[in-house]
Write a protein that holds these residues in place. Structure first.
Motif, short mmCIF file in Angstrom:
data_model
loop_
_atom_site.label_atom_id
_atom_site.label_comp_id
_atom_site.label_asym_id
_atom_site.label_seq_id
_atom_site.Cartn_x
_atom_site.Cartn_y
_atom_site.Cartn_z
N LEU A 239 0.86 -1.18 0.00
CA LEU A 239 0.00 0.00 0.00
C LEU A 239 0.89 1.23 0.00
N VAL A 240 0.66 2.12 -0.95
CA VAL A 240 1.48 3.33 -1.06
C VAL A 240 0.58 4.55 -1.09
N GLU A 241 0.81 5.44 -0.11
CA GLU A 241 0.02 6.67 -0.01
C GLU A 241 0.71 7.82 -0.73
N SER A 242 -0.10 8.80 -1.13
CA SER A 242 0.43 10.03 -1.71
C SER A 242 -0.54 11.16 -1.43
N ALA B 34 -2.70 3.45 -3.24
CA ALA B 34 -2.80 2.41 -4.26
C ALA B 34 -2.28 1.10 -3.70
N ALA B 35 -3.07 0.07 -3.87
CA ALA B 35 -2.66 -1.28 -3.48
C ALA B 35 -2.11 -2.01 -4.69
N SER B 36 -0.99 -2.68 -4.50
CA SER B 36 -0.39 -3.43 -5.60
C SER B 36 0.16 -4.75 -5.09
N GLY B 37 0.51 -5.60 -6.02
CA GLY B 37 1.03 -6.92 -5.65
C GLY B 37 0.11 -8.00 -6.15
N LYS C 6 -9.19 -0.43 -9.79
CA LYS C 6 -7.79 0.01 -9.70
C LYS C 6 -7.17 -0.28 -8.34
N ASN C 7 -7.97 -0.79 -7.40
CA ASN C 7 -7.49 -1.06 -6.03
C ASN C 7 -6.93 0.20 -5.38
N THR C 8 -7.69 1.26 -5.47
CA THR C 8 -7.26 2.52 -4.86
C THR C 8 -8.32 3.05 -3.91
N ILE C 9 -7.88 3.82 -2.94
CA ILE C 9 -8.76 4.51 -2.01
C ILE C 9 -8.28 5.95 -1.91
N ASP C 10 -9.21 6.87 -1.92
CA ASP C 10 -8.89 8.29 -1.79
C ASP C 10 -9.57 8.86 -0.55
N LEU C 11 -9.01 9.94 -0.06
CA LEU C 11 -9.62 10.67 1.05
C LEU C 11 -9.58 12.15 0.71
N GLN C 12 -10.73 12.70 0.42
CA GLN C 12 -10.84 14.15 0.16
C GLN C 12 -11.08 14.84 1.49
N LYS D 85 -6.72 -10.45 0.22
CA LYS D 85 -6.27 -11.82 0.09
C LYS D 85 -5.58 -11.98 -1.25
N VAL D 86 -4.55 -12.83 -1.25
CA VAL D 86 -3.74 -12.96 -2.45
C VAL D 86 -4.18 -14.13 -3.31
N THR D 87 -4.95 -15.05 -2.73
CA THR D 87 -5.53 -16.16 -3.50
C THR D 87 -6.93 -16.43 -2.96
N ALA D 88 -7.70 -17.19 -3.68
CA ALA D 88 -9.08 -17.47 -3.27
C ALA D 88 -9.13 -18.33 -2.01
N TRP D 89 -8.12 -19.19 -1.79
CA TRP D 89 -8.22 -20.13 -0.69
C TRP D 89 -7.52 -19.67 0.58
N LEU D 90 -6.81 -18.53 0.53
CA LEU D 90 -6.18 -18.01 1.74
C LEU D 90 -7.08 -16.96 2.38
N PRO D 91 -6.98 -16.79 3.71
CA PRO D 91 -7.83 -15.81 4.38
C PRO D 91 -7.37 -14.38 4.10
N PHE D 92 -8.24 -13.45 4.40
CA PHE D 92 -7.86 -12.05 4.30
C PHE D 92 -6.77 -11.76 5.35
N ARG D 93 -5.83 -10.90 4.95
CA ARG D 93 -4.81 -10.40 5.86
C ARG D 93 -4.89 -8.88 5.88
N ASN D 94 -4.42 -8.30 6.96
CA ASN D 94 -4.44 -6.85 7.11
C ASN D 94 -3.10 -6.25 6.70
N TYR D 95 -3.14 -5.23 5.87
CA TYR D 95 -1.92 -4.61 5.37
C TYR D 95 -1.94 -3.12 5.68
N TRP D 96 -0.73 -2.58 5.85
CA TRP D 96 -0.58 -1.16 6.17
C TRP D 96 0.38 -0.48 5.21
N GLY D 97 0.10 0.76 4.87
CA GLY D 97 1.07 1.58 4.17
C GLY D 97 2.02 2.22 5.16
#
Length: 121
Positions: free
Chosen positions: A4-7, A23-26, A75-81, A100-112
């Motif tokens: 996750l990369v903020e700008s 923007a989330a990538s990977g 686009k897997n993006t989030i904005d904050l106005q 989640k990175v695949t259908a069979w793995l659980p959701f994980r929490n990620y931070w920028g």
């Protein structure tokens, strides 16, 4: 892995506006909730705004009516106005997402890493 990369942070005068983007990538299969947190010096981290995959939103009481969160699922993006900014909005704003990175793995929490917003005259 998901990155996750903020700008969009910076210095703004009281009453001014800023727009933050993340923007989330990977290797992303799916993202559920996306959130903005902030942490001011000497204070605990607090959630500012959240948005689900169906675009249901929630806000911290102190920013309601001033901040608007949005996301682009394609686009897997989030904005904050952020409008009508106040000195007390000064903080490092951090993007957060459950993914989640695949259908069979659980959701994980990620931070920028965060972006600094300074509201000062």
């Amino acid at each position: 892995q998901v990155q996750l990369v903020e700008s969009g942070g910076g210095l703004v005068q009281p009453g001014g506006s800023l727009r933050l983007s993340c923007a989330a990538s990977g290797s992303i299969f799916s993202i559920s909730a996306m959130n903005w947190y902030r942490q001011a010096p000497g204070k605990e981290r607090e959630m500012v705004a959240s948005i689900s995959s169906d675009k249901t939103t929630n806000y911290l009481d102190s920013v309601k009516g001033r901040f608007t969160v949005s996301r682009d699922n394609a686009k897997n993006t989030i904005d904050l106005q952020m409008n009508s900014l106040k000195p007390e909005d000064t903080a490092v704003y951090v993007c957060n997402a459950d993914a989640k990175v695949t259908a069979w793995l659980p959701f994980r929490n990620y931070w920028g890493k965060g972006t600094l917003v300074t509201v000062s005259s």
